[in-house]
Design a protein around this motif. Structure first.
Motif, PDB file in Angstrom:
ATOM      1  N   ALA A 147       0.580  -0.870  -0.630  1.00 10.20           N
ATOM      2  CA  ALA A 147      -0.033   0.270   0.178  1.00 10.20           C
ATOM      3  C   ALA A 147       1.022   1.310  -0.598  1.00 10.20           C
ATOM      4  CB  ALA A 147      -0.603  -0.024   1.468  1.00 10.20           C
ATOM      5  N   GLY A 148       0.315   1.891  -1.286  1.00  5.06           N
ATOM      6  CA  GLY A 148       1.412   3.923  -1.030  1.00  5.06           C
ATOM      7  C   GLY A 148       2.549   2.879  -2.113  1.00  5.06           C
ATOM      8  N   THR A 149       2.946   2.303  -2.374  1.00  7.83           N
ATOM      9  CA  THR A 149       4.216   2.087  -3.997  1.00  7.83           C
ATOM     10  C   THR A 149       3.755   3.219  -4.280  1.00  7.83           C
ATOM     11  OG1 THR A 149       4.305   0.188  -2.457  1.00  7.83           O
ATOM     12  CG2 THR A 149       5.434   0.397  -5.220  1.00  7.83           C
ATOM     13  N   PRO A 150       4.750   3.593  -5.224  1.00  2.30           N
ATOM     14  CA  PRO A 150       4.735   4.212  -6.386  1.00  2.30           C
ATOM     15  C   PRO A 150       4.187   3.318  -7.332  1.00  2.30           C
ATOM     16  CG  PRO A 150       7.294   5.085  -5.381  1.00  2.30           C
ATOM     17  CD  PRO A 150       5.845   4.179  -4.147  1.00  2.30           C
ATOM     18  N   LEU A 151       3.234   3.847  -8.262  1.00  2.00           N
ATOM     19  CA  LEU A 151       3.190   3.838  -9.425  1.00  2.00           C
ATOM     20  C   LEU A 151       3.312   4.259 -10.593  1.00  2.00           C
ATOM     21  CD1 LEU A 151       0.046   0.600  -8.810  1.00  2.00           C
ATOM     22  CD2 LEU A 151       2.506   0.477  -8.881  1.00  2.00           C
ATOM     23  N   LEU A 152       3.451   4.124 -11.945  1.00  2.00           N
ATOM     24  CA  LEU A 152       3.207   5.122 -13.014  1.00  2.00           C
ATOM     25  C   LEU A 152       2.527   4.287 -14.252  1.00  2.00           C
ATOM     26  CD1 LEU A 152       4.006   7.989 -13.947  1.00  2.00           C
ATOM     27  CD2 LEU A 152       5.790   6.457 -15.900  1.00  2.00           C
ATOM     28  N   GLU A 153       1.141   5.033 -14.111  1.00  2.00           N
ATOM     29  CA  GLU A 153       0.155   3.952 -14.999  1.00  2.00           C
ATOM     30  C   GLU A 153       0.026   4.349 -16.634  1.00  2.00           C
ATOM     31  OE1 GLU A 153      -3.713   3.491 -13.805  1.00  2.00           O
ATOM     32  OE2 GLU A 153      -4.229   3.197 -15.988  1.00  2.00           O
ATOM     33  N   ILE A 154       0.606   4.288 -17.339  1.00  2.00           N
ATOM     34  CA  ILE A 154       1.058   4.508 -18.292  1.00  2.00           C
ATOM     35  C   ILE A 154       0.153   3.549 -19.708  1.00  2.00           C
ATOM     36  CG2 ILE A 154       2.621   3.864 -20.499  1.00  2.00           C
ATOM     37  CD1 ILE A 154       4.835   3.319 -18.078  1.00  2.00           C
ATOM     38  N   VAL A 155      -0.798   4.562 -19.631  1.00  2.00           N
ATOM     39  CA  VAL A 155      -2.162   4.329 -21.344  1.00  2.00           C
ATOM     40  C   VAL A 155      -2.167   5.001 -22.050  1.00  2.00           C
ATOM     41  CG1 VAL A 155      -4.172   4.589 -21.715  1.00  2.00           C
ATOM     42  CG2 VAL A 155      -3.411   5.231 -18.974  1.00  2.00           C
ATOM     43  N   SER A 156      -2.246   3.631 -23.571  1.00  2.00           N
ATOM     44  CA  SER A 156      -1.787   3.634 -24.957  1.00  2.00           C
ATOM     45  C   SER A 156      -2.578   4.151 -25.607  1.00  2.00           C
ATOM     46  CB  SER A 156      -1.442   2.480 -25.449  1.00  2.00           C
ATOM     47  OG  SER A 156      -2.396   1.647 -25.371  1.00  2.00           O
ATOM     48  N   GLU A 157      -2.829   4.999 -26.601  1.00  2.00           N
ATOM     49  CA  GLU A 157      -3.853   4.687 -27.588  1.00  2.00           C
ATOM     50  C   GLU A 157      -4.330   3.082 -27.971  1.00  2.00           C
ATOM     51  OE1 GLU A 157      -5.704   7.971 -28.963  1.00  2.00           O
ATOM     52  OE2 GLU A 157      -5.551   8.118 -26.840  1.00  2.00           O
ATOM     53  N   PRO A 158      -5.850   3.325 -28.084  1.00  2.00           N
ATOM     54  CA  PRO A 158      -6.021   2.117 -28.528  1.00  2.00           C
ATOM     55  C   PRO A 158      -5.447   1.239 -30.248  1.00  2.00           C
ATOM     56  CG  PRO A 158      -7.653   3.161 -29.405  1.00  2.00           C
ATOM     57  CD  PRO A 158      -6.711   4.423 -28.412  1.00  2.00           C
ATOM     58  N   ASP A 159      -3.815   2.118 -30.464  1.00  2.00           N
ATOM     59  CA  ASP A 159      -3.227   1.682 -31.722  1.00  2.00           C
ATOM     60  C   ASP A 159      -2.794  -0.029 -32.201  1.00  2.00           C
ATOM     61  OD1 ASP A 159      -3.818   4.447 -31.738  1.00  2.00           O
ATOM     62  OD2 ASP A 159      -1.528   4.818 -31.544  1.00  2.00           O
TER      63      ASP A 159
END
Ligand code: ADP
Ligand code: MG
Length: 478
Positions: A147-159
């Motif tokens: 809990a509380g660990t840093p995440l980078l959520e990387i969201v792509s286009e539907p490509d």
């Protein structure tokens, strides 16, 4: 009907900070359950989160490496939902204003072409705890260390248009975050994981079909399999007159199928609102320039440099630059060999990679150092040994028999370049094969290879083939 597959990925990369995103608790993996979650991570009353500046730097690094716009002002929001591993009742994430947005990743395809995948955004958020099922009877364990660990959520286009492209994209991002040093990329430990959004539509249509979201994909192989399974399933549903339902599905890697988990929530189910305990994140041009100056050479630039500087094919260069450790190892081999870029590439991509794969080791665990491999390459180039004998020397080095010169000496593998000795060998072979000599003299030039082969055999592979060639040609011309 011809169907087109449409895929967009959400990758969660755990940022390699020492402490959590909003507290000083450790992020180290593998501690006793519930020993690394502090009052802030649990959201107990009266605590205040404080943003970890290093996590923001890492997000900026990623943004710069992917051509994203870094937002001068971004905002943390609370995403409200109930789950046993989220005792706070909300996850701190970013919603309307992510830290970086609108970038791209370029994939190299097998056919030599390239493909652009757009990045919608990458935002910072905290991870939740973990539910434990193994080793519990009739109950579920909760471990809040994560809990509380840093995440980078990387969201792509539907490509992406196939499971293979999705995997190529995921590999590229994986390589990138490791180059940048912002994520260790360990998929078994969950440091790099992905959800795949999959839909299909009639070929030629430009309207998106209804998608499902596949969770629990923690290896490249599973991503490919789960997507392929899901595409087949959606085609079956539609072709038998049904409709795809927008939902979250879980991939079961044992049964190799996806199962419905829950129907998809809409964003408004989460009642996002700006976290009142956290100030907006302000990033100045000076901040961005400071981070830019820290960026290492990135995989694409390195690949092009390798092609140019060492005269490598695109294929060799991309193998060598897929991971930073491999690229560093390779360049040390080149240096130690005296600048033999092409031969060093053959050895790293050939014998070394084969031996590593055979023993299931990472390049960091290679028993042969780049300096030793470079020394071996140098011995091929200066004609001390042939490329063929070098493979035996390499095996011996791999098995701990020491440096190349020591192995060559101890095993008596030095190439025979003494003309007198070679000449005697050639005379013997010519005398023993009168029929072939006759045919050669009658014009069957191809037999030269036969004579060289016989001499090589007689010398136990130690004769210098170029010298042999010349000697035999001369003798048989008389
Ligand atoms: P959510 O936050 O609900 O998961 P988003 O709109 O942020 O939804 O999209 C998540 C991912 O789904 C993105 O990577 C996007 O490219 C992808 N996606 C959106 N629509 C489709 C679709 N119809 N087919 C495939 N992927 C899609
Ligand atoms: Mg999602």
């Amino acid at each position: 009907m011809q169907w087109e597959v449409v895929i967009g990925l959400e990758i969660h990369a755990q940022l390699a900070t020492r402490s959590k995103i909003f507290s000083g608790a450790s992020t180290a993996y593998g501690a006793e359950p519930n020993t690394q979650a502090c009052a802030v991570d649990l959201g107990l009353p009266g605590v205040l989160p404080v943003l970890n500046a290093e996590a923001v730097n890492m997000a900026i690094k990623f943004g710069l490496a992917t051509g994203c716009t870094v937002a001068p002002r971004s905002v943390f929001a609370r995403k409200n939902y109930f789950y046993p591993d989220l005792p706070k009742g909300y996850q701190i994430s970013q919603y309307e204003l992510p830290v970086v947005h609108d970038g791209e990743v370029i994939l190299e395809l097998e056919d030599g072409g390239t493909k652009r995948v757009g990045l919608t955004r990458a935002h910072l958020e905290e991870d939740a705890g973990k539910s434990l099922h193994e080793g519990f009877e009739g109950v579920t364990g909760i471990d809040l260390n994560r809990a509380g660990t840093p995440l980078l959520e990387i969201v792509s286009e539907p490509d992406m248009r196939s499971a293979k492209e999705a995997v190529a994209y995921m590999r590229k991002v994986h390589s990138l975050v490791r180059y940048l040093g912002i994520c260790d990329g360990n998929m078994q430990e969950g440091s790099f994981r992905c959800d795949a959004n999959v839909s299909i539509r009639p070929k030629g249509s430009d309207k998106l079909g209804t998608r499902t979201e596949l969770k629990n994909l923690n290896s490249f192989r599973f991503v490919e399999r789960a997507i392929n399974y899901e595409v087949e399933r959606q085609i079956d549903v539609i072709e038998s007159g049904g409709e795809v339902v927008q939902e979250t599905r879980l991939y079961d890697s044992v049964k190799h199928e996806t199962r419905s988990m829950r129907t998809k929530e809409e964003a408004n189910d989460y009642r996002y609102f700006p976290d009142p305990d956290l100030l907006p994140v302000e990033i100045t041009e000076a901040d961005i320039e400071r981070v830019r100056a820290e960026l290492p050479e990135l995989p694409d630039a390195k690949r092009l440099r390798f092609m140019e500087q060492y005269q490598l094919s695109a294929y060799d260069a991309s193998l060598l630059t897929s991971a930073r450790e491999v690229a560093d190892y390779y360049e040390s081999v080149v240096t130690a060999s005296g600048g033999e870029g092409k031969l060093a590439a053959n050895w790293v991509n050939g014998e070394l990679t084969a031996a590593l794969n055979r023993d299931g080791r990472d390049i960091g665990e290679s028993p042969v150092t780049p300096e030793s491999l470079g020394a071996l390459v140098a011995r091929i180039v200066d004609d001390t040994i042939s490329g063929k004998i070098a493979k035996d020397v390499f095996e011996a080095m791999w098995n701990g028999e020491g440096e190349p010169d020591a192995v060559i000496e101890a095993r008596g593998l030095k190439q025979v370049t003494d003309t007198g000795a070679l000449e005697a060998m050639v005379d013997e072979v010519i005398a023993a094969n009168p029929k072939q000599v006759e045919q050669y003299k009658a014009g069957k030039d191809k037999l030269l290879g036969f004579f060289v082969g016989q001499c090589m055999k007689a010398s136990g592979g130690k004769a210098n083939p170029a010298q042999l060639n010349e000697l035999i040609r001369k003798k048989l011309a008389d």
